[in-house]
Design a protein around this motif. Sequence first.
Motif, PDB file in Angstrom:
ATOM      1  N   ARG A  20       0.811  -1.220   0.000  1.00  0.00           N
ATOM      2  CA  ARG A  20       0.000   0.000   0.000  1.00  0.00           C
ATOM      3  C   ARG A  20       0.844   1.269   0.000  1.00  0.00           C
ATOM      4  O   ARG A  20       0.288   2.372  -0.094  1.00  0.00           O
ATOM      5  CB  ARG A  20      -0.928   0.018   1.206  1.00  0.00           C
ATOM      6  CG  ARG A  20      -1.929  -1.128   1.269  1.00  0.00           C
ATOM      7  CD  ARG A  20      -2.675  -1.099   2.589  1.00  0.00           C
ATOM      8  NE  ARG A  20      -1.744  -1.231   3.713  1.00  0.00           N
ATOM      9  CZ  ARG A  20      -2.067  -0.995   4.989  1.00  0.00           C
ATOM     10  NH1 ARG A  20      -3.288  -0.587   5.296  1.00  0.00           N
ATOM     11  NH2 ARG A  20      -1.162  -1.156   5.945  1.00  0.00           N
ATOM     12  N   TRP A  21       2.188   1.147   0.131  1.00  0.00           N
ATOM     13  CA  TRP A  21       2.973   2.364   0.329  1.00  0.00           C
ATOM     14  C   TRP A  21       2.847   3.371  -0.819  1.00  0.00           C
ATOM     15  O   TRP A  21       2.816   4.588  -0.558  1.00  0.00           O
ATOM     16  CB  TRP A  21       4.431   2.056   0.673  1.00  0.00           C
ATOM     17  CG  TRP A  21       5.356   1.613  -0.418  1.00  0.00           C
ATOM     18  CD1 TRP A  21       5.733   0.342  -0.698  1.00  0.00           C
ATOM     19  CD2 TRP A  21       6.067   2.448  -1.341  1.00  0.00           C
ATOM     20  NE1 TRP A  21       6.621   0.320  -1.750  1.00  0.00           N
ATOM     21  CE2 TRP A  21       6.850   1.600  -2.157  1.00  0.00           C
ATOM     22  CE3 TRP A  21       6.112   3.830  -1.561  1.00  0.00           C
ATOM     23  CZ2 TRP A  21       7.670   2.076  -3.183  1.00  0.00           C
ATOM     24  CZ3 TRP A  21       6.925   4.311  -2.580  1.00  0.00           C
ATOM     25  CH2 TRP A  21       7.689   3.452  -3.377  1.00  0.00           C
ATOM     26  N   PRO A  22       2.754   2.944  -2.095  1.00  0.00           N
ATOM     27  CA  PRO A  22       2.567   3.965  -3.141  1.00  0.00           C
ATOM     28  C   PRO A  22       1.251   4.730  -2.981  1.00  0.00           C
ATOM     29  O   PRO A  22       1.203   5.945  -3.205  1.00  0.00           O
ATOM     30  CB  PRO A  22       2.580   3.145  -4.437  1.00  0.00           C
ATOM     31  CG  PRO A  22       3.353   1.909  -4.103  1.00  0.00           C
ATOM     32  CD  PRO A  22       2.953   1.601  -2.700  1.00  0.00           C
ATOM     33  N   ASP A  23       0.192   4.031  -2.576  1.00  0.00           N
ATOM     34  CA  ASP A  23      -1.081   4.707  -2.351  1.00  0.00           C
ATOM     35  C   ASP A  23      -0.996   5.666  -1.177  1.00  0.00           C
ATOM     36  O   ASP A  23      -1.549   6.778  -1.218  1.00  0.00           O
ATOM     37  CB  ASP A  23      -2.197   3.689  -2.116  1.00  0.00           C
ATOM     38  CG  ASP A  23      -2.523   2.862  -3.348  1.00  0.00           C
ATOM     39  OD1 ASP A  23      -2.287   3.378  -4.466  1.00  0.00           O
ATOM     40  OD2 ASP A  23      -2.988   1.723  -3.195  1.00  0.00           O
ATOM     41  N   PHE A  50      12.564  -1.180  -6.829  1.00  0.00           N
ATOM     42  CA  PHE A  50      12.956  -0.300  -7.919  1.00  0.00           C
ATOM     43  C   PHE A  50      11.965  -0.357  -9.075  1.00  0.00           C
ATOM     44  O   PHE A  50      11.820   0.621  -9.818  1.00  0.00           O
ATOM     45  CB  PHE A  50      14.378  -0.624  -8.387  1.00  0.00           C
ATOM     46  CG  PHE A  50      15.437  -0.080  -7.471  1.00  0.00           C
ATOM     47  CD1 PHE A  50      15.712   1.278  -7.449  1.00  0.00           C
ATOM     48  CD2 PHE A  50      16.128  -0.906  -6.609  1.00  0.00           C
ATOM     49  CE1 PHE A  50      16.672   1.803  -6.604  1.00  0.00           C
ATOM     50  CE2 PHE A  50      17.091  -0.405  -5.750  1.00  0.00           C
ATOM     51  CZ  PHE A  50      17.364   0.960  -5.739  1.00  0.00           C
ATOM     52  N   GLY A  51      11.276  -1.477  -9.199  1.00  0.00           N
ATOM     53  CA  GLY A  51      10.217  -1.538 -10.196  1.00  0.00           C
ATOM     54  C   GLY A  51       9.103  -0.559  -9.879  1.00  0.00           C
ATOM     55  O   GLY A  51       8.618   0.159 -10.764  1.00  0.00           O
ATOM     56  N   VAL A  52       8.712  -0.497  -8.608  1.00  0.00           N
ATOM     57  CA  VAL A  52       7.668   0.449  -8.199  1.00  0.00           C
ATOM     58  C   VAL A  52       8.155   1.883  -8.359  1.00  0.00           C
ATOM     59  O   VAL A  52       7.439   2.745  -8.874  1.00  0.00           O
ATOM     60  CB  VAL A  52       7.232   0.176  -6.746  1.00  0.00           C
ATOM     61  CG1 VAL A  52       6.286   1.275  -6.250  1.00  0.00           C
ATOM     62  CG2 VAL A  52       6.554  -1.179  -6.638  1.00  0.00           C
ATOM     63  N   VAL A  53       9.376   2.154  -7.922  1.00  0.00           N
ATOM     64  CA  VAL A  53       9.928   3.508  -8.042  1.00  0.00           C
ATOM     65  C   VAL A  53       9.957   3.945  -9.503  1.00  0.00           C
ATOM     66  O   VAL A  53       9.602   5.091  -9.833  1.00  0.00           O
ATOM     67  CB  VAL A  53      11.333   3.580  -7.419  1.00  0.00           C
ATOM     68  CG1 VAL A  53      12.033   4.882  -7.799  1.00  0.00           C
ATOM     69  CG2 VAL A  53      11.250   3.460  -5.902  1.00  0.00           C
ATOM     70  N   THR A  54      10.360   3.045 -10.382  1.00  0.00           N
ATOM     71  CA  THR A  54      10.409   3.383 -11.810  1.00  0.00           C
ATOM     72  C   THR A  54       9.013   3.673 -12.346  1.00  0.00           C
ATOM     73  O   THR A  54       8.810   4.635 -13.101  1.00  0.00           O
ATOM     74  CB  THR A  54      11.066   2.237 -12.600  1.00  0.00           C
ATOM     75  OG1 THR A  54      12.403   2.044 -12.122  1.00  0.00           O
ATOM     76  CG2 THR A  54      11.115   2.555 -14.090  1.00  0.00           C
ATOM     77  N   GLU A  55       8.034   2.850 -11.963  1.00  0.00           N
ATOM     78  CA  GLU A  55       6.654   3.075 -12.408  1.00  0.00           C
ATOM     79  C   GLU A  55       6.115   4.416 -11.915  1.00  0.00           C
ATOM     80  O   GLU A  55       5.338   5.087 -12.607  1.00  0.00           O
ATOM     81  CB  GLU A  55       5.764   1.949 -11.908  1.00  0.00           C
ATOM     82  CG  GLU A  55       6.008   0.606 -12.578  1.00  0.00           C
ATOM     83  CD  GLU A  55       5.145  -0.493 -11.986  1.00  0.00           C
ATOM     84  OE1 GLU A  55       4.319  -0.190 -11.093  1.00  0.00           O
ATOM     85  OE2 GLU A  55       5.301  -1.658 -12.402  1.00  0.00           O
ATOM     86  N   LEU A  56       6.549   4.829 -10.727  1.00  0.00           N
ATOM     87  CA  LEU A  56       6.045   6.069 -10.143  1.00  0.00           C
ATOM     88  C   LEU A  56       6.769   7.314 -10.656  1.00  0.00           C
ATOM     89  O   LEU A  56       6.304   8.434 -10.431  1.00  0.00           O
ATOM     90  CB  LEU A  56       6.180   6.015  -8.612  1.00  0.00           C
ATOM     91  CG  LEU A  56       5.355   4.956  -7.869  1.00  0.00           C
ATOM     92  CD1 LEU A  56       5.684   5.001  -6.373  1.00  0.00           C
ATOM     93  CD2 LEU A  56       3.864   5.177  -8.088  1.00  0.00           C
ATOM     94  N   SER A  57       7.886   7.136 -11.323  1.00  0.00           N
ATOM     95  CA  SER A  57       8.746   8.272 -11.681  1.00  0.00           C
ATOM     96  C   SER A  57       8.341   8.890 -13.016  1.00  0.00           C
ATOM     97  O   SER A  57       8.332   8.219 -14.051  1.00  0.00           O
ATOM     98  CB  SER A  57      10.210   7.830 -11.751  1.00  0.00           C
ATOM     99  OG  SER A  57      10.671   7.427 -10.476  1.00  0.00           O
ATOM    100  N   ALA A  58       8.060  10.186 -12.981  1.00  0.00           N
ATOM    101  CA  ALA A  58       7.838  10.937 -14.210  1.00  0.00           C
ATOM    102  C   ALA A  58       9.182  11.175 -14.892  1.00  0.00           C
ATOM    103  O   ALA A  58      10.226  11.208 -14.230  1.00  0.00           O
ATOM    104  CB  ALA A  58       7.161  12.269 -13.892  1.00  0.00           C
TER     105      ALA A  58
END
Length: 308
Positions: free
Chosen positions: A162-165, A198-206
């Motif tokens: 849930r951390w990205p949310d 890092f997969g999540v960070v990449t998905e979240l990065s503009a």
Amino acid sequence: MTDNSWDITTNLGATALAVAAQRAAETAQPHPLVRDEFAAILIDAVNEPGWQAMAKGDLAWMGPDDEVGRRTARAGRDYVATRTVFFDEFCTVATASGIQQVVILAAGLDARAYRLACLSGIDVFEIDLPAVQTFKDSTLRVHGATPTASVHPVPVDLRDERWPDMLSGSGWIPAATSAWLVEGLLPYLSSAEHDRLFGVVTELSAPGSRLAAEVYHHPTRHFGDQRLGTWREGAAGIGEALDIDVDVTAFINDDDTSDTASWLVQHGWVVESLDSRDEMARLGRPIPPDLIDIAPASSLVTAVLPSP
């Protein structure tokens, strides 16, 4: 990583204290590489003599006869100071490029939002477990500390999906560029956890987002058996001398085979990597030749996500 049934003085909480104590010890030196006056405040709040002695930076608690131990301890402090300079400079470059939101993963007792002028007016999102967030925020508030940045605590375990949310719910803007700080975290992750993070960070990065990471390569000279064994022996000696839980190696996942720089390149980031030993020398804190195989060493990685 381990479970979250701990407080600020035990298990992973002690790793946050150890870094804060090193920053306080560096600040107490005649010519420090960094000045973090908030580190000593956080250590004093624990109210344990061992941590306070470690934070003074004079190494008197080691006794006069352990010269190798004292030199090794100084090299460890120099490493933490060098790492701190690296991430401080990253924040300066990131904000100068126009980035207005900074995300600190596993923020621990990081006080950059309070001490860095470059973060004035910047949104800083600090992700860590609730116990760490509560301790840091309440301690600094009692001392009247005022952040230069706009601080957004995100009290969540990074293993929680849930951390990205929760990050978004704290005011982080997905469409805006971000600067990501990954300091003191990766040694505790498995290869699968590393790739997932890092997969999540990449998905979240503009596009235009930046990232800085402290990377230990477990199978190589960074975390070879000799270096890790010496580190553990030293932690045991410090813990016994000061009667504190200071073994930051206890939770290291030394089966991890991740290569962070390569992973980032393969997923579209433009990467630069520095050897921490070279950075220590550049800053006037070279590792003594006889300690080169046992003093802390890592890769200090920066990356930019370009436009498609």
